[in-house]
Design a protein around this motif. Structure first.
Motif, PDB file in Angstrom:
ATOM      1  N   LEU A 156       0.830  -1.203   0.000  1.00  0.00           N
ATOM      2  CA  LEU A 156       0.000   0.000   0.000  1.00  0.00           C
ATOM      3  C   LEU A 156       0.864   1.253   0.000  1.00  0.00           C
ATOM      4  N   LEU A 157       0.460   2.245  -0.775  1.00  0.00           N
ATOM      5  CA  LEU A 157       1.181   3.509  -0.851  1.00  0.00           C
ATOM      6  C   LEU A 157       0.827   4.376   0.360  1.00  0.00           C
ATOM      7  N   THR A 158       1.854   4.721   1.123  1.00  0.00           N
ATOM      8  CA  THR A 158       1.642   5.460   2.363  1.00  0.00           C
ATOM      9  C   THR A 158       0.911   6.783   2.132  1.00  0.00           C
ATOM     10  N   LYS A 159       1.311   7.503   1.104  1.00  0.00           N
ATOM     11  CA  LYS A 159       0.686   8.812   0.834  1.00  0.00           C
ATOM     12  C   LYS A 159      -0.803   8.659   0.539  1.00  0.00           C
ATOM     13  N   GLU A 160      -1.169   7.615  -0.209  1.00  0.00           N
ATOM     14  CA  GLU A 160      -2.585   7.394  -0.525  1.00  0.00           C
ATOM     15  C   GLU A 160      -3.372   7.008   0.730  1.00  0.00           C
ATOM     16  N   ILE A 161      -2.745   6.243   1.628  1.00  0.00           N
ATOM     17  CA  ILE A 161      -3.406   5.911   2.899  1.00  0.00           C
ATOM     18  C   ILE A 161      -3.730   7.196   3.657  1.00  0.00           C
ATOM     19  N   THR A 162      -2.719   8.051   3.792  1.00  0.00           N
ATOM     20  CA  THR A 162      -2.894   9.307   4.537  1.00  0.00           C
ATOM     21  C   THR A 162      -3.979  10.173   3.907  1.00  0.00           C
ATOM     22  N   ASN A 163      -3.963  10.288   2.592  1.00  0.00           N
ATOM     23  CA  ASN A 163      -4.971  11.106   1.909  1.00  0.00           C
ATOM     24  C   ASN A 163      -6.379  10.535   2.095  1.00  0.00           C
ATOM     25  N   LEU A 282      -3.445   0.703  -3.652  1.00  0.00           N
ATOM     26  CA  LEU A 282      -2.860  -0.623  -3.861  1.00  0.00           C
ATOM     27  C   LEU A 282      -1.774  -0.582  -4.927  1.00  0.00           C
ATOM     28  N   LYS A 283      -0.556  -0.914  -4.522  1.00  0.00           N
ATOM     29  CA  LYS A 283       0.592  -0.931  -5.434  1.00  0.00           C
ATOM     30  C   LYS A 283       0.858  -2.329  -5.974  1.00  0.00           C
ATOM     31  N   ASN A 284       0.744  -3.346  -5.097  1.00  0.00           N
ATOM     32  CA  ASN A 284       1.015  -4.708  -5.537  1.00  0.00           C
ATOM     33  C   ASN A 284       0.433  -5.709  -4.560  1.00  0.00           C
ATOM     34  N   VAL A 285       0.363  -6.962  -5.005  1.00  0.00           N
ATOM     35  CA  VAL A 285      -0.046  -8.082  -4.154  1.00  0.00           C
ATOM     36  C   VAL A 285       0.954  -9.210  -4.362  1.00  0.00           C
TER      37      VAL A 285
END
Length: 326
Positions: A156-163, A282-285
């Motif tokens: 998971l992309l940290t910046k997207e989580i925060t936003n 979501l960046k990868n699985v």
């Protein structure tokens, strides 16, 4: 008009109480990607239970599997206070205040409602656990079934989580932050002793014990969810910590600012909240280690990527780099 506590904190060289508390915490996590380990069934729930949204669960901290959750930090704190008292580094009066102060159960919520008011009320705390390690054998073992691993790992992309969480919790009595867990006893001791040094200095400016207790109670509450025993260090955990306001009226629990749900696990009732993230998070699985041949691993990776595409995600699929027979 500034409060006595604000004036004291300013005299100590900090612009605000929050700046002081953060000085004695690990740095807020700023890595680009963090990873959440889950089961194969858990992945399906995360990806598609809510349309156009990736959903993580954050469980109430006192229902997590570590029995020392929330109390370990205070145990370390008291140990260090005892050592400092034996060495005469703190006097009996300050020692008594430190060891007899408990973590606060309230939180200060900012910009609440249309008027953007600030309010301090009781809170419940929830934790979503992630890891800095994309491919950890120790973490995969949590999802083993017999001789097979049933795990999945989502990057998971940290910046997207925060936003995403900023949008979800805007205007509500809800706070969130991302912290890496502190496992090393040496680092825990350093943060605690430095904080106690500041508390000792505060006595030069104000002798009011209530102010000291307020600072200690708040700092202990922050440490409670970021200090863990070194035996868990293989998890390399990063936590999304969420404070949710809890109100009662005439002893009756009032509606929460966000929905609190419940699930059953191994005979326990677990309160949890849902963290609604953008699909862009979501960046990868990554698939858990498999004992099959490379051809079958490649087929499974391709199927995973097809599934992600059909669920509306532009994320990559990977196999674990760990090569195991069983």
């Amino acid at each position: 008009m500034k409060s006595e506590l604000d004036i004291l904190v300013n005299n100590l060289g900090f612009e605000s109480c929050d700046e002081l508390y953060m000085r004695f915490l690990p740095r807020i996590f700023e890595g680009e990607i963090i990873y959440h380990y889950t089961s194969s069934a858990g992945l399906q729930s995360i990806l598609k239970d809510v349309p156009d949204t990736l959903v993580l669960r954050a469980s109430r901290f006192d229902c997590l599997n570590d029995k020392t959750e929330g109390i370990f930090a205070r145990t370390v704190f008291i140990d260090i206070c005892n050592e400092m008292r034996k060495k005469n580094e703190i006097d009996e009066s300050l020692y008594s205040i430190l060891v007899n102060t408990s973590p606060t159960k309230t939180a200060l919520f900012y910009n609440v409602g249309e008027k953007g008011k600030t309010t301090r009320i009781n809170r419940e705390q929830f934790v979503a656990s992630l890891s800095q390690d994309r491919d950890s054998l120790a973490m995969w073992k949590y999802y083993s079934k017999g001789i097979q691993y049933d795990g999945r790992n989502i990057g998971l992309l940290t910046k997207e989580i925060t936003n995403s969480l900023g949008v979800q919790f805007s205007g509500k009595e809800v706070l969130f932050r991302l912290y890496p867990v502190v496992y090393k006893r040496e680092k825990q001791e350093e943060l605690i002793t430095d904080f106690i040094s500041i508390i000792k200095e505060s006595r030069k400016y104000n002798q009011d014990d209530k102010l000291v207790r307020a600072l200690v109670a708040e700092q202990l509450s922050h440490w409670a969810l970021v200090f863990k025993n070194q035996y868990f260090s293989h998890e390399e955990e990063v936590r999304i910590i969420v404070d949710v306001g809890r109100k009662t009226k005439d002893g009756i629990l009032q509606e929460s600012p966000i929905p609190i749900k419940y699930r059953d696990s191994n005979g326990y009732i677990i309160p949890f909240i849902e963290l609604n993230l953008s699909k862009n998070s979501l960046k990868n699985v990554t698939l858990a280690p498999m004992g099959c041949e490379k051809d079958m691993k490649d087929i499974q990776k391709n199927i995973l990527e097809d599934m992600l595409c059909r669920y509306g995600y532009s994320a990559k699929g990977y196999n674990s780099d760990i090569d195991m027979r069983y």
